[in-house]
Motif scaffolding. Structure first.
Motif, PDB file in Angstrom:
ATOM      1  N   THR A   8      28.040  41.143  30.895  1.00 35.67           N
ATOM      2  CA  THR A   8      27.972  40.636  32.269  1.00 35.67           C
ATOM      3  C   THR A   8      26.957  39.503  32.303  1.00 35.67           C
ATOM      4  O   THR A   8      26.179  39.329  31.354  1.00 35.67           O
ATOM      5  CB  THR A   8      27.545  41.752  33.246  1.00 35.67           C
ATOM      6  N   PRO A   9      26.914  38.719  33.383  1.00 34.74           N
ATOM      7  CA  PRO A   9      25.961  37.610  33.449  1.00 34.74           C
ATOM      8  C   PRO A   9      24.502  38.039  33.325  1.00 34.74           C
ATOM      9  O   PRO A   9      23.653  37.260  32.894  1.00 34.74           O
ATOM     10  CB  PRO A   9      26.238  36.994  34.827  1.00 34.74           C
ATOM     11  N   THR A  10      24.198  39.272  33.688  1.00 32.42           N
ATOM     12  CA  THR A  10      22.795  39.702  33.695  1.00 32.42           C
ATOM     13  C   THR A  10      22.457  40.759  32.650  1.00 32.42           C
ATOM     14  O   THR A  10      21.295  40.951  32.325  1.00 32.42           O
ATOM     15  CB  THR A  10      22.419  40.255  35.084  1.00 32.42           C
ATOM     16  N   SER A  11      23.469  41.469  32.149  1.00 32.66           N
ATOM     17  CA  SER A  11      23.191  42.557  31.205  1.00 32.66           C
ATOM     18  C   SER A  11      24.469  42.908  30.453  1.00 32.66           C
ATOM     19  O   SER A  11      25.434  42.142  30.455  1.00 32.66           O
ATOM     20  CB  SER A  11      22.650  43.788  31.949  1.00 32.66           C
ATOM     21  N   LYS A  40      31.985  54.502  37.210  1.00 30.92           N
ATOM     22  CA  LYS A  40      32.396  53.273  37.914  1.00 30.92           C
ATOM     23  C   LYS A  40      32.770  52.171  36.916  1.00 30.92           C
ATOM     24  O   LYS A  40      32.363  51.014  37.046  1.00 30.92           O
ATOM     25  CB  LYS A  40      31.295  52.788  38.855  1.00 30.92           C
ATOM     26  N   ALA A  41      33.579  52.555  35.927  1.00 31.56           N
ATOM     27  CA  ALA A  41      33.970  51.602  34.894  1.00 31.56           C
ATOM     28  C   ALA A  41      34.673  50.381  35.476  1.00 31.56           C
ATOM     29  O   ALA A  41      34.529  49.265  34.969  1.00 31.56           O
ATOM     30  CB  ALA A  41      34.881  52.293  33.869  1.00 31.56           C
ATOM     31  N   ALA A  42      35.417  50.576  36.565  1.00 26.91           N
ATOM     32  CA  ALA A  42      36.168  49.466  37.168  1.00 26.91           C
ATOM     33  C   ALA A  42      35.245  48.334  37.612  1.00 26.91           C
ATOM     34  O   ALA A  42      35.647  47.164  37.628  1.00 26.91           O
ATOM     35  CB  ALA A  42      36.992  49.980  38.344  1.00 26.91           C
ATOM     36  N   ASP A  43      34.006  48.664  37.957  1.00 29.74           N
ATOM     37  CA  ASP A  43      33.058  47.633  38.392  1.00 29.74           C
ATOM     38  C   ASP A  43      32.684  46.679  37.262  1.00 29.74           C
ATOM     39  O   ASP A  43      32.261  45.538  37.504  1.00 29.74           O
ATOM     40  CB  ASP A  43      31.784  48.273  38.946  1.00 29.74           C
ATOM     41  N   TYR A  44      32.818  47.164  36.028  1.00 28.59           N
ATOM     42  CA  TYR A  44      32.412  46.363  34.874  1.00 28.59           C
ATOM     43  C   TYR A  44      33.595  45.749  34.129  1.00 28.59           C
ATOM     44  O   TYR A  44      33.399  44.960  33.198  1.00 28.59           O
ATOM     45  CB  TYR A  44      31.612  47.225  33.892  1.00 28.59           C
ATOM     46  N   LEU A  45      34.827  46.122  34.515  1.00 32.22           N
ATOM     47  CA  LEU A  45      35.991  45.720  33.734  1.00 32.22           C
ATOM     48  C   LEU A  45      37.030  44.944  34.550  1.00 32.22           C
ATOM     49  O   LEU A  45      38.199  45.332  34.629  1.00 32.22           O
ATOM     50  CB  LEU A  45      36.647  46.969  33.111  1.00 32.22           C
ATOM     51  N   PRO A  46      36.657  43.838  35.170  1.00 35.54           N
ATOM     52  CA  PRO A  46      37.661  43.006  35.822  1.00 35.54           C
ATOM     53  C   PRO A  46      38.458  42.235  34.766  1.00 35.54           C
ATOM     54  O   PRO A  46      37.989  42.034  33.628  1.00 35.54           O
ATOM     55  CB  PRO A  46      36.819  42.048  36.671  1.00 35.54           C
ATOM     56  N   ASP A  47      39.651  41.817  35.098  1.00 35.81           N
ATOM     57  CA  ASP A  47      40.418  40.978  34.178  1.00 35.81           C
ATOM     58  C   ASP A  47      39.603  39.730  33.843  1.00 35.81           C
ATOM     59  O   ASP A  47      38.987  39.115  34.713  1.00 35.81           O
ATOM     60  CB  ASP A  47      41.744  40.556  34.823  1.00 35.81           C
ATOM     61  N   GLY A  48      39.575  39.404  32.566  1.00 34.29           N
ATOM     62  CA  GLY A  48      38.813  38.236  32.134  1.00 34.29           C
ATOM     63  C   GLY A  48      37.401  38.545  31.703  1.00 34.29           C
ATOM     64  O   GLY A  48      36.676  37.635  31.274  1.00 34.29           O
ATOM     65  N   ALA A  49      37.003  39.813  31.796  1.00 35.71           N
ATOM     66  CA  ALA A  49      35.661  40.191  31.344  1.00 35.71           C
ATOM     67  C   ALA A  49      35.529  39.963  29.840  1.00 35.71           C
ATOM     68  O   ALA A  49      36.482  40.138  29.078  1.00 35.71           O
ATOM     69  CB  ALA A  49      35.385  41.652  31.686  1.00 35.71           C
ATOM     70  N   THR A  50      34.343  39.564  29.417  1.00 39.06           N
ATOM     71  CA  THR A  50      34.085  39.376  27.991  1.00 39.06           C
ATOM     72  C   THR A  50      33.590  40.688  27.392  1.00 39.06           C
ATOM     73  O   THR A  50      32.688  41.328  27.937  1.00 39.06           O
ATOM     74  CB  THR A  50      33.026  38.278  27.761  1.00 39.06           C
ATOM     75  N   VAL A  51      34.194  41.084  26.272  1.00 46.02           N
ATOM     76  CA  VAL A  51      33.817  42.344  25.619  1.00 46.02           C
ATOM     77  C   VAL A  51      33.589  42.095  24.133  1.00 46.02           C
ATOM     78  O   VAL A  51      34.129  41.157  23.556  1.00 46.02           O
ATOM     79  CB  VAL A  51      34.896  43.437  25.811  1.00 46.02           C
TER      80      VAL A  51
END
Length: 207
Positions: A8-11, A40-51
């Protein structure tokens, strides 16, 4: 089992999940993290998220593959799955500080409690050996035990002091990772005695 790091942008968040499958050059499929693993995995896994995906290669190599890519989408039926873009580049990391050479050297392992076991040295490095023991019942108390590894016959035996650093059970017994107190020159001489050429090791270890 794979390690999934969500950036994520911050962590970042890291969670364990399962590898499901892949379509070559298209996508990798992972199981959607359970609530127990990531609330609340959905909060961290939007389409386009970098993993970042990391996985341990099966076997005794002690190597990890890793790649960084984008989350393409999440399927919800018949089950929730993560579709990750197929990696263009994969990195390979070694968990071991020393390269090991496969061997099949008969040897004896003498434990600090007086027990003497017969087995095979399955691999050797400049710092230790992997000793395979068959027909042993109790292995719980082996880890961190002082020991001696005896290679060769009674007339010309090489005796190396050390300690058992890891114990891995297998179908016929256990494999013990043993760190030896011998220096690098002594280990090189041992290898040459058994026709193992130290030059097969990476240059940074041949000092």
């Amino acid at each position: 089992m794979v390690d999934l790091e969500i950036l994520t942008p911050t962590s970042s968040k890291r969670v364990k999940t399962e590898f499901v499958g892949l379509l070559e050059n298209q996508f990798i499929i992972l199981n959607y993290p359970s609530t127990a693993r990531l609330a609340k995995a959905a909060d961290y896994l939007p389409d386009g998220a970098t993993v970042v995906v990391r996985a341990l290669i099966e076997g005794d190599g002690g190597q990890i593959i890793a790649f960084r890519q984008l989350l393409l989408t999440i399927s919800f039926r018949p089950s929730r799955l993560l579709f990750i873009a197929y990696p263009k580049q994969v990195q390979l990391f070694s968990l071991r500080s020393q390269t090991r050479v496969p061997t099949l050297l008969p040897a004896k392992l003498k434990l600090s409690n007086g027990l003497e076991l017969t087995g095979l040295i399955k691999d050797i490095s400049l710092t230790g050996v992997m000793f395979e023991i068959s027909n042993i019942d109790k292995i719980d108390n082996l880890k961190d035990m002082k020991c001696s590894v005896i290679i060769g016959n009674n007339k010309k035996a090489n005796n190396f002091e050390g300690a058992i650093r890891s114990v891995k059970p297998y179908s016929l017994g256990a494999r013990c990772g043993i760190k030896l107190s011998a220096n690098k020159d002594q280990m090189k001489n041992l290898m040459r005695e058994y026709f193992i050429e130290p030059s097969v090791l990476p240059s940074e270890t041949r000092k």
